[in-house]
Design a protein around this motif. Sequence first.
Motif, short mmCIF file in Angstrom:
data_model
loop_
_atom_site.label_atom_id
_atom_site.label_comp_id
_atom_site.label_asym_id
_atom_site.label_seq_id
_atom_site.Cartn_x
_atom_site.Cartn_y
_atom_site.Cartn_z
N LEU A 139 0.85 -1.19 0.00
CA LEU A 139 0.00 0.00 0.00
C LEU A 139 0.89 1.24 0.00
N THR A 140 1.25 1.68 -1.19
CA THR A 140 2.13 2.84 -1.34
C THR A 140 1.36 4.12 -1.04
N GLY A 141 2.10 5.23 -0.88
CA GLY A 141 1.47 6.52 -0.66
C GLY A 141 1.59 7.00 0.76
N ARG A 142 1.04 8.19 1.00
CA ARG A 142 1.21 8.88 2.28
C ARG A 142 0.03 8.63 3.23
N MET A 143 0.26 8.95 4.51
CA MET A 143 -0.85 9.07 5.45
C MET A 143 -1.38 10.49 5.29
N LEU A 144 -2.61 10.62 4.81
CA LEU A 144 -3.12 11.90 4.34
C LEU A 144 -4.04 12.56 5.36
N PRO A 145 -4.05 13.91 5.38
CA PRO A 145 -5.02 14.61 6.23
C PRO A 145 -6.43 14.40 5.68
N PRO A 160 -4.43 10.08 -6.88
CA PRO A 160 -3.75 9.34 -7.96
C PRO A 160 -3.56 7.88 -7.58
N GLU A 161 -3.29 7.06 -8.61
CA GLU A 161 -3.21 5.61 -8.44
C GLU A 161 -2.17 5.20 -7.41
N GLU A 162 -1.03 5.93 -7.34
CA GLU A 162 0.05 5.52 -6.43
C GLU A 162 -0.30 5.75 -4.96
N GLU A 163 -1.34 6.53 -4.67
CA GLU A 163 -1.76 6.75 -3.28
C GLU A 163 -2.65 5.59 -2.83
N ARG A 164 -2.07 4.41 -2.84
CA ARG A 164 -2.86 3.20 -2.54
C ARG A 164 -3.34 3.18 -1.09
N TRP A 165 -2.52 3.70 -0.18
CA TRP A 165 -2.93 3.71 1.23
C TRP A 165 -4.18 4.57 1.40
N GLY A 166 -4.14 5.78 0.85
CA GLY A 166 -5.28 6.67 0.96
C GLY A 166 -6.51 6.12 0.25
N ARG A 167 -6.31 5.52 -0.91
CA ARG A 167 -7.44 4.98 -1.66
C ARG A 167 -8.06 3.78 -0.93
N PHE A 168 -7.22 2.99 -0.24
CA PHE A 168 -7.77 1.85 0.49
C PHE A 168 -8.60 2.33 1.67
N GLN A 169 -8.23 3.47 2.25
CA GLN A 169 -8.97 3.96 3.41
C GLN A 169 -10.23 4.72 3.01
N GLY A 170 -10.26 5.24 1.77
CA GLY A 170 -11.41 6.03 1.34
C GLY A 170 -12.47 5.20 0.66
N GLU A 177 -4.16 4.92 12.27
CA GLU A 177 -3.00 4.51 11.47
C GLU A 177 -1.71 4.80 12.22
N PHE A 178 -0.75 3.87 12.08
CA PHE A 178 0.55 3.97 12.76
C PHE A 178 1.63 3.53 11.78
N GLU A 179 2.87 4.01 12.04
CA GLU A 179 3.95 3.72 11.10
C GLU A 179 5.19 3.25 11.84
N ASN A 180 5.91 2.31 11.20
CA ASN A 180 7.21 1.80 11.66
C ASN A 180 7.13 1.27 13.08
N ALA A 181 7.87 1.85 14.05
CA ALA A 181 7.90 1.29 15.41
C ALA A 181 6.51 1.33 16.04
#
Length: 669
Positions: A84-90, A99-109, A162-166
């Motif tokens: 799930l590529t892309g950023r954690m979005l506001p 856009p297609e590469e924002e898979r993380w955001g698209r999965f959540q929306g 949502e959480f990231e890494n550690a």
Amino acid sequence: MSFETALEINKPKKTPVSWEPLIDNILDEYYQNVDDLSHAVQKDAIQNSWDAKAGDSWKMSFTLMKDTAGREMLLMEDHGTVGLTGRMLPEETYDDDLPEEERWGRFQGLAFRRKKKEALGARGQGKFVFVGASRNRTIVYDTLRQDDIYRIGIRRLGNLWEFENAGAKDCLLRYSPSVSPLTEIGTRVIIDEPEDWLKDSLINGRFLRYIQTTWWPLLLDERVEISVNINGKKSVVTVPNDLQFPTIDSADFKVWITEWACVPGKSRKGLRIKRLHIVWSKEPLSDDIQGIAIIRGGMIVERMPISDLLIAPDPIISKHTYGYVEGDLGVQHKLKECEDPTHYRFTKKAGWGNKNIYQAIKDYVAAQMQHFSSAKLGSQLGKSSTGDYATLKEFNSLLKSIGIDIEVLSPPTPPRTQTQRTIQVSLNNDQPDCLHLSFPAPYFSSPIKRVEFDEEITNIRAKIINSTRSRARIHLSIYTEQDEIKRETLVDKEMTVFPNYPIHVNPMSLKIKKTEYAHGECHLKAKMVCLSHPDHKKGEELEIISVRFWIATDPPLGKGAFREVQYVPEVKEEIDGEIVRIDGKVTSHSSGDGNILLINTSHPLYKQRVPTKQNEQARKDYLIEMMAKKIPFVLISNNNGPYKDVEDPEEIFKRTAALYSKIMDKYFG
């Protein structure tokens, strides 16, 4: 201050959403297509993963387990994807079309449409099937990406964390000590506390069967692996035995294959149906594979019931027939545009008067299915009369007289029963001497060379004259051939032909048996081969003469408004969800080129207007009127005649009424 300015300077309030009924509504959409929602779980999980594949190797696993704390879960994990590529979005970013590469955001929306043509998914509602499959409406999803970012998300109804890494690893540990963070690039979705119906489907094997019947085109690829793991026992999904597709006829199967056929319709020029494969099985089939499946991107989207494809539905054929149709990339891109968000059917919408790609494919498959059932399964359409050929030609003349120029139908060539046809074959081009093989056309009971089963072709004869100066030794064979297969041999012998002493082959007859022949075109051939002659090589084929005829079907008429008329016991159409009995309809010819007009003989209008079969004039009048009613369908579909580039519905109706009036005025005037 203007109204628009007031809106701009004040921050809007988001529309409140009640998530529980929203998810129930989404699940209801799926329930319109499947009885068991676990079917939708596997379908959406695999298509989401397949859309994100990277490289040549791809795996997907479904694991039902209970952790050490007693928490039940279904883990759906893939490998060989980009994650799930892309950023954690506001939150405000989700109003944009990501856009297609924002898979993380698209999965959540929700309600994002995929732009990549090859992608299977659309609108992002499939994830809510996963939420609906959880007793507490919760899913956990984590991903490891190529940039080494590890991320976890939790959805409970409409709430997201949502959480990231550690922080992500710590969150996963708190969720379940039995689930470790991902170590390979990919994505995992966990359905927390799965509903009983989902667990039952996994345990009793239905879930695995759903994968087989939905994704068997993918399973044929050795680089693809899908597995189902139930409490530590792993089963790799394979193509089942009843979804093997034989390619040749046998005692147990009848097969029909077409490849690289053009999709009917001028607006779809260049689009091809890569393969249509139909199989009739001697043994009845399970309900979940009956019908012709439409493949898109390796996924079975919809199965067309055989009863919808046959003009006269036959329950015996329906329960024994299966197959698939797959288009080229252009067709698949077009299919995606009319695919329902649930991935279980195609919408029927298209431009005014036009069919979308799904309807065009269905028409082609229906025509081939009818041809298959007639040629190999022995079912028959209603027989048209010889007089219909003249009526079809006359109708084309009527169209031409009012300014609609459609290529005139060519009438069938009548058999030559009076004049003898002589073919001369010279054994030596330097001399006038030659051998003569005469094979006059035999006698057919019908002037259009149509023969019914158990009828006879009579007066089959041949004559050989040797006008050379030398004795000739020849081999003569007279036989029938259908579908490039020699069916029956009438003459097969060697002969010595002396100069100026003709050999007569006495008249014979040929009975057309169902055990030897199929519906359709057939050839009666006479072949003469030289065995010895001083001026010619041994084995040289001197002449082959062929006479075409048709078995239990009328010969083709060539291109035109309608190529054929068929009289059938019932014609129905689905209109706005209602099944309506109609007086007739237009369907594609089995060749994929031209149209057949179907006449419903059980319709009250037909019974009133054509009370007896012997009344040829009434039949002709009715047929002309029916063609006048249905010709707009042909012209609109091909953007032809008075409908060329016309989109306004009111104008369409006006021109249709005018066209009908002109035709009938010319005919009766």
